[in-house]
Design an enzyme around this catalytic site. Structure first.
Site, PDB file in Angstrom:
ATOM      1  N   ASP A   1       0.796  -1.144   0.012  1.00 23.37           N
ATOM      2  CA  ASP A   1       0.028   0.067  -0.289  1.00 23.37           C
ATOM      3  C   ASP A   1       0.809   1.039   0.134  1.00 23.37           C
ATOM      4  OD1 ASP A   1      -2.456   1.229   2.366  1.00 23.37           O
ATOM      5  OD2 ASP A   1      -2.247   1.674   0.335  1.00 23.37           O
ATOM      6  N   LEU A   2       1.735   1.341  -0.770  1.00 26.21           N
ATOM      7  CA  LEU A   2       3.001   2.353  -0.872  1.00 26.21           C
ATOM      8  C   LEU A   2       2.228   3.383  -1.837  1.00 26.21           C
ATOM      9  CD1 LEU A   2       6.209   0.193  -1.300  1.00 26.21           C
ATOM     10  CD2 LEU A   2       5.455   1.268   0.783  1.00 26.21           C
ATOM     11  N   GLU A   3       2.155   4.682  -1.347  1.00 26.25           N
ATOM     12  CA  GLU A   3       1.612   5.629  -2.040  1.00 26.25           C
ATOM     13  C   GLU A   3       2.442   6.939  -1.984  1.00 26.25           C
ATOM     14  OE1 GLU A   3      -2.027   6.586   0.649  1.00 26.25           O
ATOM     15  OE2 GLU A   3      -2.699   4.412   0.395  1.00 26.25           O
ATOM     16  N   HIS A   4       3.677   6.830  -2.049  1.00 26.87           N
ATOM     17  CA  HIS A   4       4.616   7.695  -2.234  1.00 26.87           C
ATOM     18  C   HIS A   4       5.611   7.582  -3.572  1.00 26.87           C
ATOM     19  CE1 HIS A   4       3.206   9.872   1.510  1.00 26.87           C
ATOM     20  NE2 HIS A   4       3.232   8.757   1.765  1.00 26.87           N
TER      21      HIS A   4
END
Length: 572
Positions: free
Chosen positions: A396-399
């Site tokens: 869930d990496l959002e960067h």
């Protein structure tokens, strides 16, 4: 997850969660001789069911505010949890028999915000004491003297209006016996029944058994040797050899002694790197569980609604080493120990659920941009899987991500964990608009080991569908036309799920009523209940749906899982 409102994000507030304690009243004191050879009776604890081992027997709680809980406890197997609500302060009381003109020491172990302990009807000066709360168990203590004709006194605990639940345990009213006696001394408990082996890995076996009346703890034996002492009715024995058979027994304990051993159950560990955990069902419901308190209902894993097939623990934490992750159980969730948390994971797995560790979130980030960081991620993720019993990992990496090195990391993790690895992803809508994005590339790179992509259909505004048209967030068309990009872009339908908020408070925007989610699922899998967008074909093996979060679902009365869960499980 990417909620942007105060209620929706990964907001960690260190709020004291109610845990509890209990005071074991102890020593007998002899007052000496009175007159010609007549001895005074020894002081006793005149409170009955002082440790709530018999539930709420002998206690009365206002407005149904109290309940006996098995965790957390200060002593024994139970404690009181009482929750103030509205104009009620969750007062729990008991009337005890006392002697006139006598002094009593009143004490209890408590935890929570603004917890009170007191006595009324003393016939002299009524007393009370309180604590504003703290980081650990607190022992409250005071004393009172009875009047010349007082034969009973009411002792009580209560919380405060608008505050969270409090816990209390091992309450003592220590003084002369007023004729009511005290709780009988414990007897050695009987041997536990129902010992069963649950999921196993190459190095661990999960066990569970039935509770024993009067037990305050349990000992676990492996091939005749004691290996664990636990307070609950489940345990995971680790450090075992792969492909090996072991015999396990359990005993029950209390202050009187240890029971005989239970019947033996035999379990065989999996091959090295393998597991016997159940596979994810054909149609699955995924829910993110919050390892923090952000005003949504605080849950322990055992409280997660039964409709969820995949439970994503949110979130892992990064370390100073690039790519490396760790996990820190937040005290705000209310676990008495990490062992209790692990036991909850084992119990969920024994019930056929998959419990995975989510990496990232709105504020979390892990940098994987080199061979070294890819290896660090795989090694640390697998270590956490083995330590806690996680079935897998959620990305869930959002960067921003690097598809080359994230792919390497996931491949290495798969080699370590074996074919039973549960691997999920939760990209934002913008990350899956094209097969050329880094997230989409990663999903396609690991398609052979990927369980499901639950894209977040929220906090995004309008987006392009697979037909090149713009669709507004929060509609059936938005869900179906954007899912179509993944379904036609190379992912198998079994690897596509619809991710939506569980309530209006779960995200900044994009909430849709559960009926809209059900219509979108039917449109994609059956070709019915579509909006203006109608896919060119149907996808009967569509995996299902996901929500942020199980906690926000609980806050809204479980409306989301109660509606969407059965519908997902009933897909063709």
């Amino acid at each position: 997850m990417d909620p942007v409102t105060p209620g929706g994000g990964r907001r960690r507030r260190s709020i004291l969660r109610l845990g509890i304690a209990a005071l074991a009243a102890s020593a007998l004191t002899v007052t000496g001789l009175a007159g010609a050879g007549t001895a005074q009776a020894a002081d006793v604890n005149v409170a009955k069911n002082a440790g709530f081992e018999s539930g709420l027997a002998d206690w009365t709680c206002s407005a149904g505010s109290g309940t006996a809980v098995g965790s957390p406890v200060h002593g024994g197997a139970s404690a009181l949890k009482a929750t103030p609500a509205g104009q009620d302060n969750a007062k729990c009381s008991q009337t005890v028999a006392v002697k006139p003109n006598s002094t009593y020491t009143l004490s209890a172990w408590v935890q929570g915000s603004y917890v009170y302990l007191g006595a009324s009807g003393t016939g002299t000066t009524d007393v009370s004491t309180w604590t504003p709360g703290g980081s650990g168990w607190t022992q409250l203590s005071t004393s009172f003297t009875t009047g010349a004709s007082t034969t009973s006194v009411t002792v009580y605990t209560h919380g405060w209006y608008g505050q969270s639940a409090y816990h209390a345990d091992d309450i003592s009213v220590f003084g002369p016996d007023g004729g009511g006696g005290t709780d009988p001394d414990p007897t050695v408990p009987t041997a536990p029944a129902g010992l069963a082996a649950g999921p196993v890995t190459s190095s661990s076996v999960s066990l569970s058994w039935s509770p024993v009346t009067g037990a305050t703890g349990y000992n676990v034996y492996r091939d005749g040797s004691k290996v664990l002492a636990v307070s609950g009715t489940s345990a995971t024995v680790t450090g075992l050899a792969a492909s090996s058979s072991y015999g396990f027994q359990v005993t029950a304990t209390n202050s009187a002694g240890e029971s005989p051993k239970s019947a033996t159950v035999t379990a065989t560990t999996a091959k090295d790197g393998g597991t016997t955990d159940p596979n994810v069902p054909r149609h699955a419901l995924t829910g993110y569980w919050q390892n923090f308190d952000n005003a949504a209902t605080v849950q322990k894993l055992r409280d997660v609604q039964s409709q969820y097939d995949i439970i994503a623990v949110s979130f892992a934490d990064s370390t100073a080493t690039a790519g490396e992750i760790t996990f820190n159980l937040d005290p705000a969730v209310g676990y008495a120990s990490t062992a209790d948390f692990k036991a909850d994971i084992a119990a969920k797995k024994a019930a056929g659920k998959s419990v995975i560790l989510s990496v990232g979130g709105e504020r979390g980030n892990v940098t994987i941009n080199s061979d070294a960081s890819a290896t660090a991620f795989a090694d640390s993720a697998y270590a956490l899987m083995r330590e806690y019993g996680f079935n897998g990992i959620d990305i869930d990496l959002e960067h921003g991500i690097n598809s080359t090195y994230l792919t390497k990391a996931l491949r290495q993790l798969s080699q370590k964990a074996g074919s039973s690895l549960v691997l999920t992803m939760a990209p934002q809508t913008i990350d899956m608009q094209s097969t050329s994005t880094e997230y989409f590339r990663t999903a396609l790179n690991v398609k052979d080991i990927l369980t499901v992509v639950n894209m977040q259909y929220y906090n995004s505004g309008s987006m392009l569908g697979c037909d090149g048209k713009v669709y507004s967030q929060g509609s059936v068309d938005f869900l179906t036309a954007l899912a179509c990009i993944q379904l036609e872009g190379g992912l198998d339908p079994s690897q596509v799920g619809l991710g939506v908020p569980a309530s209006t408070r779960g995200a900044g925007s994009g909430y849709v009523d559960p009926s809209v989610v059900k219509n979108a699922l039917d449109c994609l899998s059956r070709g019915t209940d579509c909006g203006s967008f109608r896919p060119a074909r149907t996808y009967p093996s569509l995996r299902g749906a996901m929500t942020w979060s199980t906690n926000w679902d609980a806050t809204a009365g479980n409306a989301w899982s109660n509606a969407v869960g059965p519908h997902v499980h009933g897909l063709p």
